[in-house]
Scaffold this active site. Sequence first.
Site, PDB file in Angstrom:
ATOM      1  N   CYS A  33       0.819  -1.221   0.000  1.00 44.96           N
ATOM      2  CA  CYS A  33       0.000   0.000   0.000  1.00 44.96           C
ATOM      3  C   CYS A  33       0.852   1.269   0.000  1.00 44.96           C
ATOM      4  O   CYS A  33       0.658   2.170  -0.822  1.00 44.96           O
ATOM      5  CB  CYS A  33      -0.969  -0.012   1.183  1.00 44.96           C
ATOM      6  N   HIS A  78      -2.229   1.020   6.913  1.00 45.02           N
ATOM      7  CA  HIS A  78      -2.699   0.931   5.518  1.00 45.02           C
ATOM      8  C   HIS A  78      -2.995   2.337   4.996  1.00 45.02           C
ATOM      9  O   HIS A  78      -3.468   3.201   5.733  1.00 45.02           O
ATOM     10  CB  HIS A  78      -3.956   0.070   5.424  1.00 45.02           C
ATOM     11  N   HIS A 106      -5.773   1.922  -3.873  1.00 42.67           N
ATOM     12  CA  HIS A 106      -4.799   1.383  -2.916  1.00 42.67           C
ATOM     13  C   HIS A 106      -4.380  -0.012  -3.367  1.00 42.67           C
ATOM     14  O   HIS A 106      -4.954  -0.577  -4.306  1.00 42.67           O
ATOM     15  CB  HIS A 106      -5.408   1.310  -1.507  1.00 42.67           C
TER      16      HIS A 106
END
Length: 383
Positions: free
Chosen positions: A286, A338, A354
Amino acid sequence: MVYRLIIVLFFFSVGALAQDNFIKHKISPGDNLSVIAKKYGVKVKDIADANPNAPKILKLNSTLLIPNKNKTTAKVKTKNIEVAVNNNSSNASGTHEVASKETLWGISKKYNVSVDDLKKANPLLETEGLKIGQQIIIPSDVALVNEKPIETNAEVVSTDVELIREVKSKETKYGISKEYDITVAELERQNPSIKGKVPVGYLLKIRVPKEKADAIQAAKTSQDTNVQTDVSSSQIAEATQEIKRDSTLVRTGNYSVLIDQLIASATENIGTRYRSGGTTKAGFDCSGLMFCTFGNFDIKLPRSSIEQSRIGTKVASDEAQKGDLIFFRTNGRRHINHVGMVVENVDGEIKFVHSSTHGGVMISSTKEPYYTRAFSQVNRVLN
């Protein structure tokens, strides 16, 4: 003889309907029942029930049957087999399989229906969004249009206009598709040879409604697009200021064009697999996707998601804009682990690109329960 024909049609219809109730999924590396169930919006038990003979450890390249939740099972009645067969053919023409990079808006344009009608016909779209390979129902009145193909084709020919568009320096497919109110997937469908980067000087053929074509031509008469592009680029260069925040370079200025290019750069990687520590097209994690995307435009970000969460300015989620970084605490973590980039914020729903551990580079939504629970903050790194 007629009686035998009716019996044959009856069993054919039942077989076809049974097949429509399932989607075939080929096992790939990293797949397990939980991942597959989440991808198709079904329960693990449903998959297990549909595959009673499947081994506990899934074999690579083997096939599983996935219950098709969006396919309503028609009841075949022996009293009127002809009506049942006709209904089945209508259902076939009234469904659409979602391809890579497709959006609800693009599908609604393709079938000449509204996005609201699509959502009403497919309630799961409200909570789970689109998934590649998903079969969605097109409202029945669209299927009825197929009964008069000659009239439909005549209407398309009379309202759509083909325009020729030359690609200029630093332009992207995302920016061009926005200019003509179509999706990148639709632009690629109309120009099959541009699957990669579009070369400068390439002549694109773009079909748009006549009203849109007239509006574009009117805009071109009022200003020279080449001059406008050069001026915009010079203004961005002059307006750019550089400041230091947490030892990381952050820029300020008029960055609407740059933000569109950042989004285009990130979304062109959709479908690339997830790789821990990856920062190339061979695989991204990510933060690696964000690090690489911004780095392509000489904007240096820290390497990890938690470090990226410390730069820029925090903003409220309802004020999130395209190009902002959005952060999450997934899997019950206490700290941020994340990150993605905002591509749209409409009516409180933030869509972001993402790299997900279970699906690689994709676009997801904060309306999805998983990301609703895990949401942490939004940071603006381009002010």
